[in-house]
Write a protein that holds these residues in place. Structure first.
Motif, mmCIF file in Angstrom:
data_model
loop_
_atom_site.group_PDB
_atom_site.id
_atom_site.type_symbol
_atom_site.label_atom_id
_atom_site.label_comp_id
_atom_site.label_asym_id
_atom_site.label_seq_id
_atom_site.Cartn_x
_atom_site.Cartn_y
_atom_site.Cartn_z
ATOM 1 N N HIS A 1 1.240 -1.116 0.098
ATOM 2 C CA HIS A 1 -0.297 0.140 0.463
ATOM 3 C C HIS A 1 0.362 0.918 0.547
ATOM 4 O O HIS A 1 2.263 1.126 0.902
ATOM 5 C CB HIS A 1 -0.551 0.015 1.178
ATOM 6 C CG HIS A 1 -1.491 -0.857 1.743
ATOM 7 N ND1 HIS A 1 -1.901 -1.863 0.657
ATOM 8 C CD2 HIS A 1 -1.551 -2.487 2.936
ATOM 9 C CE1 HIS A 1 -2.887 -2.851 1.091
ATOM 10 N NE2 HIS A 1 -2.352 -3.354 2.252
ATOM 11 N N HIS A 2 -0.127 2.164 -0.766
ATOM 12 C CA HIS A 2 1.109 3.618 -0.942
ATOM 13 C C HIS A 2 0.602 4.608 -0.157
ATOM 14 O O HIS A 2 -0.454 5.305 -0.757
ATOM 15 C CB HIS A 2 1.583 3.876 -2.513
ATOM 16 C CG HIS A 2 2.605 1.974 -3.191
ATOM 17 N ND1 HIS A 2 3.966 1.775 -2.221
ATOM 18 C CD2 HIS A 2 1.534 1.790 -3.584
ATOM 19 C CE1 HIS A 2 4.030 1.204 -3.018
ATOM 20 N NE2 HIS A 2 2.616 0.681 -3.554
ATOM 21 N N PRO A 3 0.826 5.241 0.418
ATOM 22 C CA PRO A 3 0.608 6.505 1.109
ATOM 23 C C PRO A 3 1.430 7.805 0.506
ATOM 24 O O PRO A 3 2.425 7.467 0.588
ATOM 25 C CB PRO A 3 1.260 6.367 3.009
ATOM 26 C CG PRO A 3 2.772 5.487 2.575
ATOM 27 C CD PRO A 3 2.594 4.797 1.098
ATOM 28 N N CYS B 1 6.043 8.431 -2.770
ATOM 29 C CA CYS B 1 4.906 7.652 -1.511
ATOM 30 C C CYS B 1 6.072 8.412 -0.868
ATOM 31 O O CYS B 1 6.736 8.791 -0.815
ATOM 32 C CB CYS B 1 5.340 6.258 -1.806
ATOM 33 S SG CYS B 1 5.212 5.047 -0.747
ATOM 34 N N MET C 1 7.051 6.073 1.928
ATOM 35 C CA MET C 1 7.900 4.806 2.869
ATOM 36 C C MET C 1 8.734 5.402 2.266
ATOM 37 O O MET C 1 9.183 5.076 1.266
ATOM 38 C CB MET C 1 7.157 3.855 1.911
ATOM 39 C CG MET C 1 5.335 3.892 2.877
ATOM 40 S SD MET C 1 5.311 1.488 2.948
ATOM 41 C CE MET C 1 3.883 1.720 3.594
ATOM 42 N N HIS D 1 10.535 2.893 -0.586
ATOM 43 C CA HIS D 1 9.938 3.280 -1.553
ATOM 44 C C HIS D 1 10.598 4.270 -2.392
ATOM 45 O O HIS D 1 9.717 4.735 -3.806
ATOM 46 C CB HIS D 1 8.373 3.466 -2.137
ATOM 47 C CG HIS D 1 8.077 2.083 -1.016
ATOM 48 N ND1 HIS D 1 6.246 1.705 -1.094
ATOM 49 C CD2 HIS D 1 8.123 1.147 -1.078
ATOM 50 C CE1 HIS D 1 6.055 0.592 -0.977
ATOM 51 N NE2 HIS D 1 7.675 -0.362 -0.611
ATOM 52 N N MET E 1 9.330 5.921 -6.543
ATOM 53 C CA MET E 1 7.941 6.652 -6.574
ATOM 54 C C MET E 1 8.035 8.133 -6.666
ATOM 55 O O MET E 1 7.100 8.231 -5.576
ATOM 56 C CB MET E 1 7.188 5.639 -5.727
ATOM 57 C CG MET E 1 6.009 6.154 -6.389
ATOM 58 S SD MET E 1 4.715 4.452 -4.747
ATOM 59 C CE MET E 1 4.784 3.153 -5.841
HETATM 60 CU CU LIG Z 1 4.670 3.095 -1.308
#
Ligand SMILES: [Cu+2]
Length: 431
Positions: free
Chosen positions: A259-261, A314, A316, A319, A390
């Motif tokens: 899942h990507h914030p 993103c 994270m 990422h 990302m």
């Molecule tokens: Cu991500």
């Protein structure tokens, strides 16, 4: 249709055509479907602002007896994920990911799917309300499409929103190889949903062993290339906005496991829709980061009133790295004195890296194996940008920017070395 309706419709089509042209040119998007593809009264899409999918093209269509006809071709594709990194993936119509399908609520669509892969496939129209036999789950709703064959899907679009398509046969392999695309359905009456810029970003993740070109579908945890529309920064095309425009960004996640914030700098935005539909205005909520779970979409909207080059990424941190940021030993805080000389007896030119942190590694020109890319970054107006993967840039300029333009800051509005007299005046001791 009355004469009056006909006049109104052709006026709307004309206005839409002008808008389409302007947006297409400004964004470097492919030209709209040729005039030969359009029939008066049938090309409702021209009355809507076209969606712009950076780094991706739209799937051409034609009208046959009032039905909007598309042709998707599933096939092996050689694709550049980022400058210096090409993969032998699978995609649609010569692209990874597939082209964006754009249609309008109420359209009858007929989508031919030709399979040029070495194994069967199917296409699932994710989030779209349709008859069960058109849902594309091989074995459950249809026979898989054998290599060399063409299947026909046909249904009427009963909703509008941000959707996607992907295989439902050997999906672990086929999606890891790049097979996915966006399916954007505009509302029939778009007046309540007007924006000036409508972007779409499809998020995904890859495992590409360093020095290889085949995505590894067996990876479950450690993905090393994170992409927006099949591109990793510095390969992502920026989102170009003129200051004052209302902007929508459709975020869609078809990653295998993550899942990507997604975080936008410089603004707060409203989450206005999911792939389940529009959120009523009273229930929309403000955010600066929105979590986009696997198999979901989130539309965000904001007024681009603050000019600048704003990061969209993103949050994270793993990422925001490319291949070479993975599987490296932790050297932070270690003292390499004496070590370099010893190792250089066996490896001339060896230099311990990372013991003071890893910033700027993208600029060190470290040699990387063939067909692989360093862990970090691209070039910005103030030097190296220590992020990759990302990550993209929303360029909001007083006049519509070109992709290579950087924001020109008014004097005195950029962080810079603190002058001595300021430090003294404010009683800041730096020693
Ligand atoms: Cu991500």
């Amino acid at each position: 249709m009355t004469r009056r309706q006909m006049l109104a419709r052709s006026a709307a089509v004309f206005a839409g055509g002008v808008l389409l042209k302007e947006v297409g040119e400004a964004q470097g998007a492919p030209p709209p479907p040729s005039a030969g593809n359009q029939r008066p009264g049938a090309d409702a899409i021209n009355r809507h602002l076209p969606v712009h999918t950076p780094n991706v093209e739209n799937l051409p269509w034609k009208i046959v007896d009032g039905v909007k006809v598309f042709h998707l071709i599933a096939e092996p594709v050689r694709h550049e994920l980022a400058p210096g990194l090409r993969v032998d993936g699978w995609g649609y119509n010569g692209r990874v990911h597939g082209p964006t399908i754009e249609a309008v609520e109420g359209d009858r669509v007929r989508i031919y799917v030709t399979n040029r892969l070495p194994e069967p496939t199917s296409v699932h129209w994710h989030g779209i309300l349709l008859p069960n036999g058109m849902d594309g789950v091989a074995g459950l709703n249809q026979r898989p499409i054998p290599p060399g064959e063409t299947y026909r899907y046909e249904f009427t679009l009963r909703q509008h929103g941000t959707h996607m398509y992907h295989p439902h046969f050997d999906e672990m392999t086929q999606m890891a190889m790049g097979m996915m695309g966006l399916f954007i359905i505009h509302p029939r009456d778009s007046r309540a949903y007007r924006v000036d810029q409508d972007f779409a970003l499809l998020l995904s993740e890859w495992k590409i062993q360093v020095g290889t070109s085949r995505p590894d579908p067996g990876e479950m945890v450690d993905f090393n290339i994170l992409t927006m529309n099949g591109r990793a920064f510095p390969g992502t095309e920026p989102l170009l906005v003129r200051q004052g425009e209302k902007v929508r960004i459709r975020l869609v996640n078809l990653s295998a496991m993550s899942h990507h914030p997604i975080h936008l700098h410089g603004y707060k935005f409203l989450v206005t829709a999911t792939d389940g539909g529009k959120i009523p205005p009273s229930a929309q909520w403000p955010e600066t980061t929105v979590l986009v779970p696997v198999g979901s979409s989130r539309d965000i909207e904001f007024n681009a009133d603050e000019p600048g080059d704003w990061a969209l990424h993103c949050h994270m941190t793993h990422h925001l790295m490319n291949q070479m940021g993975h599987d490296i030993p932790n050297m932070i805080g270690m003292d390499p004195s004496g070590l370099d000389e010893k190792i250089q007896r066996f490896l001339p030119g060896y230099m311990t890296m990372g013991h003071t942190g890893m910033g700027g590694m993208g600029t060190m020109g470290m040699p990387v194996p063939r067909n692989s890319i360093p862990m970090l970054g691209g070039e910005g107006p103030f030097g190296h940008i220590d992020m990759a993967g990302m990550f993209t840039i929303v360029k909001v300029h007083p006049t519509r920017p070109a992709p290579d333009d950087w924001y020109e800051h008014p004097p005195g509005t950029v962080a810079e070395p603190a002058p001595e007299q300021d430090l003294r005046r404010d009683g800041i001791k730096t020693g």
